[in-house]
Design a protein around this motif. Structure first.
Motif, PDB file in Angstrom:
ATOM      1  N   GLU A 212       0.806  -1.214   0.000  1.00 33.56           N
ATOM      2  CA  GLU A 212       0.000   0.000   0.000  1.00 33.56           C
ATOM      3  C   GLU A 212       0.844   1.271   0.000  1.00 33.56           C
ATOM      4  OE1 GLU A 212      -0.249  -1.711   4.293  1.00 33.56           O
ATOM      5  OE2 GLU A 212      -0.019  -2.437   2.231  1.00 33.56           O
ATOM      6  N   ASP A 213       2.137   1.155   0.328  1.00 32.23           N
ATOM      7  CA  ASP A 213       3.016   2.326   0.346  1.00 32.23           C
ATOM      8  C   ASP A 213       3.675   2.587  -1.008  1.00 32.23           C
ATOM      9  OD1 ASP A 213       2.457   2.643   3.014  1.00 32.23           O
ATOM     10  OD2 ASP A 213       4.251   1.575   3.710  1.00 32.23           O
ATOM     11  N   ARG A 214       3.609   1.617  -1.904  1.00 35.17           N
ATOM     12  CA  ARG A 214       4.340   1.732  -3.171  1.00 35.17           C
ATOM     13  C   ARG A 214       3.906   2.919  -4.031  1.00 35.17           C
ATOM     14  NH1 ARG A 214       7.896  -1.973  -5.201  1.00 35.17           N
ATOM     15  NH2 ARG A 214       7.382  -1.592  -7.378  1.00 35.17           N
ATOM     16  N   PRO A 215       2.600   3.182  -4.174  1.00 31.99           N
ATOM     17  CA  PRO A 215       2.214   4.315  -5.022  1.00 31.99           C
ATOM     18  C   PRO A 215       2.833   5.641  -4.559  1.00 31.99           C
ATOM     19  CG  PRO A 215       0.321   2.917  -4.623  1.00 31.99           C
ATOM     20  CD  PRO A 215       1.414   2.414  -3.727  1.00 31.99           C
ATOM     21  N   MET A 216       2.797   5.902  -3.252  1.00 30.18           N
ATOM     22  CA  MET A 216       3.390   7.132  -2.744  1.00 30.18           C
ATOM     23  C   MET A 216       4.901   7.127  -2.939  1.00 30.18           C
ATOM     24  SD  MET A 216       3.474   8.757   1.121  1.00 30.18           S
ATOM     25  CE  MET A 216       1.686   8.830   1.265  1.00 30.18           C
ATOM     26  N   LEU A 217       5.521   5.984  -2.675  1.00 28.80           N
ATOM     27  CA  LEU A 217       6.966   5.867  -2.825  1.00 28.80           C
ATOM     28  C   LEU A 217       7.388   6.112  -4.268  1.00 28.80           C
ATOM     29  CD1 LEU A 217       9.768   5.075  -1.678  1.00 28.80           C
ATOM     30  CD2 LEU A 217       9.172   2.699  -2.169  1.00 28.80           C
ATOM     31  N   CYS A 218       6.675   5.506  -5.209  1.00 30.13           N
ATOM     32  CA  CYS A 218       7.025   5.680  -6.616  1.00 30.13           C
ATOM     33  C   CYS A 218       6.817   7.128  -7.064  1.00 30.13           C
ATOM     34  CB  CYS A 218       6.202   4.738  -7.488  1.00 30.13           C
ATOM     35  SG  CYS A 218       6.621   2.986  -7.287  1.00 30.13           S
ATOM     36  N   THR A 219       5.739   7.750  -6.573  1.00 30.22           N
ATOM     37  CA  THR A 219       5.476   9.146  -6.915  1.00 30.22           C
ATOM     38  C   THR A 219       6.582  10.056  -6.403  1.00 30.22           C
ATOM     39  OG1 THR A 219       3.078   8.804  -6.907  1.00 30.22           O
ATOM     40  CG2 THR A 219       3.870  11.062  -6.616  1.00 30.22           C
ATOM     41  N   VAL A 220       6.999   9.825  -5.154  1.00 31.84           N
ATOM     42  CA  VAL A 220       8.062  10.638  -4.567  1.00 31.84           C
ATOM     43  C   VAL A 220       9.372  10.423  -5.304  1.00 31.84           C
ATOM     44  CG1 VAL A 220       9.528  10.887  -2.521  1.00 31.84           C
ATOM     45  CG2 VAL A 220       7.040  10.851  -2.276  1.00 31.84           C
ATOM     46  N   HIS A 221       9.696   9.167  -5.587  1.00 29.32           N
ATOM     47  CA  HIS A 221      10.977   8.916  -6.251  1.00 29.32           C
ATOM     48  C   HIS A 221      10.995   9.475  -7.659  1.00 29.32           C
ATOM     49  CE1 HIS A 221      14.518   6.084  -7.231  1.00 29.32           C
ATOM     50  NE2 HIS A 221      14.933   7.203  -6.704  1.00 29.32           N
ATOM     51  N   LEU A 222       9.846   9.442  -8.344  1.00 31.24           N
ATOM     52  CA  LEU A 222       9.766  10.051  -9.666  1.00 31.24           C
ATOM     53  C   LEU A 222      10.022  11.554  -9.562  1.00 31.24           C
ATOM     54  CD1 LEU A 222       9.128   9.646 -12.680  1.00 31.24           C
ATOM     55  CD2 LEU A 222       6.732  10.160 -12.133  1.00 31.24           C
ATOM     56  N   GLY A 223       9.442  12.186  -8.536  1.00 32.11           N
ATOM     57  CA  GLY A 223       9.682  13.612  -8.322  1.00 32.11           C
ATOM     58  C   GLY A 223      11.135  13.919  -8.036  1.00 32.11           C
ATOM     59  N   LEU A 224      11.775  13.076  -7.249  1.00 32.69           N
ATOM     60  CA  LEU A 224      13.194  13.264  -6.949  1.00 32.69           C
ATOM     61  C   LEU A 224      14.040  13.138  -8.212  1.00 32.69           C
ATOM     62  CD1 LEU A 224      13.437  11.190  -3.644  1.00 32.69           C
ATOM     63  CD2 LEU A 224      13.712  13.668  -3.845  1.00 32.69           C
ATOM     64  N   MET A 225      13.747  12.125  -9.015  1.00 39.33           N
ATOM     65  CA  MET A 225      14.500  11.930 -10.254  1.00 39.33           C
ATOM     66  C   MET A 225      14.304  13.100 -11.208  1.00 39.33           C
ATOM     67  SD  MET A 225      14.240   7.829 -11.044  1.00 39.33           S
ATOM     68  CE  MET A 225      12.477   7.667 -10.712  1.00 39.33           C
ATOM     69  N   GLN A 226      13.058  13.581 -11.302  1.00 40.27           N
ATOM     70  CA  GLN A 226      12.807  14.725 -12.168  1.00 40.27           C
ATOM     71  C   GLN A 226      13.555  15.942 -11.673  1.00 40.27           C
ATOM     72  OE1 GLN A 226      11.279  14.878 -15.160  1.00 40.27           O
ATOM     73  NE2 GLN A 226      12.135  16.935 -15.140  1.00 40.27           N
ATOM     74  N   GLY A 227      13.619  16.133 -10.355  1.00 42.40           N
ATOM     75  CA  GLY A 227      14.369  17.257  -9.805  1.00 42.40           C
ATOM     76  C   GLY A 227      15.852  17.174 -10.132  1.00 42.40           C
ATOM     77  N   VAL A 228      16.420  15.977 -10.048  1.00 42.93           N
ATOM     78  CA  VAL A 228      17.834  15.782 -10.381  1.00 42.93           C
ATOM     79  C   VAL A 228      18.087  16.108 -11.845  1.00 42.93           C
ATOM     80  CG1 VAL A 228      19.638  14.031 -10.645  1.00 42.93           C
ATOM     81  CG2 VAL A 228      18.260  14.091  -8.555  1.00 42.93           C
ATOM     82  N   LEU A 229      17.222  15.620 -12.734  1.00 41.00           N
ATOM     83  CA  LEU A 229      17.388  15.875 -14.169  1.00 41.00           C
ATOM     84  C   LEU A 229      17.232  17.358 -14.493  1.00 41.00           C
ATOM     85  CD1 LEU A 229      15.387  12.836 -15.591  1.00 41.00           C
ATOM     86  CD2 LEU A 229      17.867  13.158 -15.707  1.00 41.00           C
ATOM     87  N   THR A 230      16.263  18.001 -13.872  1.00 40.43           N
ATOM     88  CA  THR A 230      16.048  19.427 -14.111  1.00 40.43           C
ATOM     89  C   THR A 230      17.222  20.242 -13.598  1.00 40.43           C
ATOM     90  OG1 THR A 230      13.655  19.120 -13.918  1.00 40.43           O
ATOM     91  CG2 THR A 230      14.482  21.374 -13.719  1.00 40.43           C
ATOM     92  N   GLU A 231      17.729  19.885 -12.424  1.00 39.49           N
ATOM     93  CA  GLU A 231      18.854  20.610 -11.847  1.00 39.49           C
ATOM     94  C   GLU A 231      20.091  20.484 -12.722  1.00 39.49           C
ATOM     95  OE1 GLU A 231      19.575  23.334  -9.735  1.00 39.49           O
ATOM     96  OE2 GLU A 231      18.348  22.195  -8.330  1.00 39.49           O
ATOM     97  N   ALA A 232      20.307  19.282 -13.293  1.00 39.74           N
ATOM     98  CA  ALA A 232      21.474  19.068 -14.157  1.00 39.74           C
ATOM     99  C   ALA A 232      21.346  19.852 -15.458  1.00 39.74           C
ATOM    100  CB  ALA A 232      21.641  17.577 -14.449  1.00 39.74           C
ATOM    101  N   GLY A 233      20.121  20.062 -15.923  1.00 41.51           N
ATOM    102  CA  GLY A 233      19.894  20.853 -17.132  1.00 41.51           C
ATOM    103  C   GLY A 233      20.137  20.060 -18.401  1.00 41.51           C
ATOM    104  N   GLY A 234      19.103  19.931 -19.234  1.00 39.57           N
ATOM    105  CA  GLY A 234      19.255  19.169 -20.472  1.00 39.57           C
ATOM    106  C   GLY A 234      17.905  18.734 -21.010  1.00 39.57           C
ATOM    107  N   PRO A 235      17.912  17.890 -22.042  1.00 42.34           N
ATOM    108  CA  PRO A 235      16.668  17.542 -22.748  1.00 42.34           C
ATOM    109  C   PRO A 235      15.867  16.415 -22.118  1.00 42.34           C
ATOM    110  CG  PRO A 235      18.518  16.495 -23.825  1.00 42.34           C
ATOM    111  CD  PRO A 235      19.097  17.344 -22.723  1.00 42.34           C
ATOM    112  N   LEU A 236      16.426  15.710 -21.128  1.00 45.30           N
ATOM    113  CA  LEU A 236      15.743  14.545 -20.572  1.00 45.30           C
ATOM    114  C   LEU A 236      14.849  14.914 -19.392  1.00 45.30           C
ATOM    115  CD1 LEU A 236      18.599  11.873 -20.597  1.00 45.30           C
ATOM    116  CD2 LEU A 236      16.693  12.089 -22.208  1.00 45.30           C
ATOM    117  N   ALA A 237      13.717  14.215 -19.323  1.00 41.32           N
ATOM    118  CA  ALA A 237      12.807  14.350 -18.197  1.00 41.32           C
ATOM    119  C   ALA A 237      12.362  12.955 -17.774  1.00 41.32           C
ATOM    120  CB  ALA A 237      11.594  15.203 -18.566  1.00 41.32           C
TER     121      ALA A 237
END
Length: 216
Positions: A166-191
């Motif tokens: 039951e915790d997986r949906p929240m965990l996956c959502t948070v980790h996706l947000g973290l990954m997107q933040g890392v990609l955005t911070e690095a700067g480039g075409p990937l999301a």
């Protein structure tokens, strides 16, 4: 992890996942993206000292930003917390430094590895984004395998597979947000687009995408 190592990094405890989830939800609201200690305590039921300790670790990792409230009336300004999404309004100096250091380490490795393991065919900026993303994932207890052609990152076996379903949906959502933040911070075409899961809890693949501007 394949070797059964401990889960670490920003999603190492469910309490941090809860806090990050609340901050990511706030970042999606245009009117107010910050939250106070009191609001986070009310939403999670955690003690203020526990919340402060978790937030401090997340700040030190470059995943949360701390700021003082701008008051127009008398009184001590409150401390506000927001998710470091990598945008101009929510960029963490620590995250920027981590992305730069990851790119430098990636360049060093590419200089000593065979030509077949050289920079991504997607280009320099995307390569540096992948450098930062891979380091983030490894720090979080994953063993990422990147497919440049399919734009996927295989995270199987997921070190969180043993957790509550039951915790997986929240965990996956948070980790996706973290990954997107890392990609955005690095700067480039990937999301980071989505986290793909299957009926098997240990199966986990992140789908990346090129931004519309780049794809066009």
């Amino acid at each position: 992890m394949a070797n059964g190592g401990p889960v670490c990094g920003p999603i190492s405890t469910f309490s941090r996942v809860q806090l990050l989830h609340l901050l990511f939800e706030a970042s999606a609201v245009q009117t107010r993206s910050e939250r106070t200690i009191g609001e986070l305590c009310d939403a999670t039921g955690l003690h203020p000292n526990t919340v402060r300790e978790h937030l401090q670790r997340l700040i030190e990792g470059g995943y949360v930003i701390q700021a003082s409230e701008h008051r127009t009336t008398r009184g001590r300004p409150r401390t506000l917390y927001s998710a470091a999404t990598g945008t101009a309004e929510a960029s963490s100096p620590i995250a920027r430094d981590k992305a730069k250091a990851a790119a430098e380490r990636g360049d060093l490795l590419r200089r000593v590895l065979p030509a077949s393991a050289s920079a991504s065919a997607l280009g320099r900026d995307a390569t540096y984004q992948l450098d930062a993303l891979i380091e983030h994932l490894e720090e979080s207890g994953f063993e990422p395998v990147v497919d440049d052609e399919q734009l996927t990152v295989d995270l199987s076996p997921c070190p969180h597979a043993a957790g509550r379903a039951e915790d997986r949906p929240m965990l996956c959502t948070v980790h996706l947000g973290l990954m997107q933040g890392v990609l955005t911070e690095a700067g480039g075409p990937l999301a980071a687009e989505t986290v793909r899961t299957t009926a098997l809890p240990a199966d986990c693949t992140v789908q990346l995408r090129l931004t519309e501007m780049t794809a066009a």
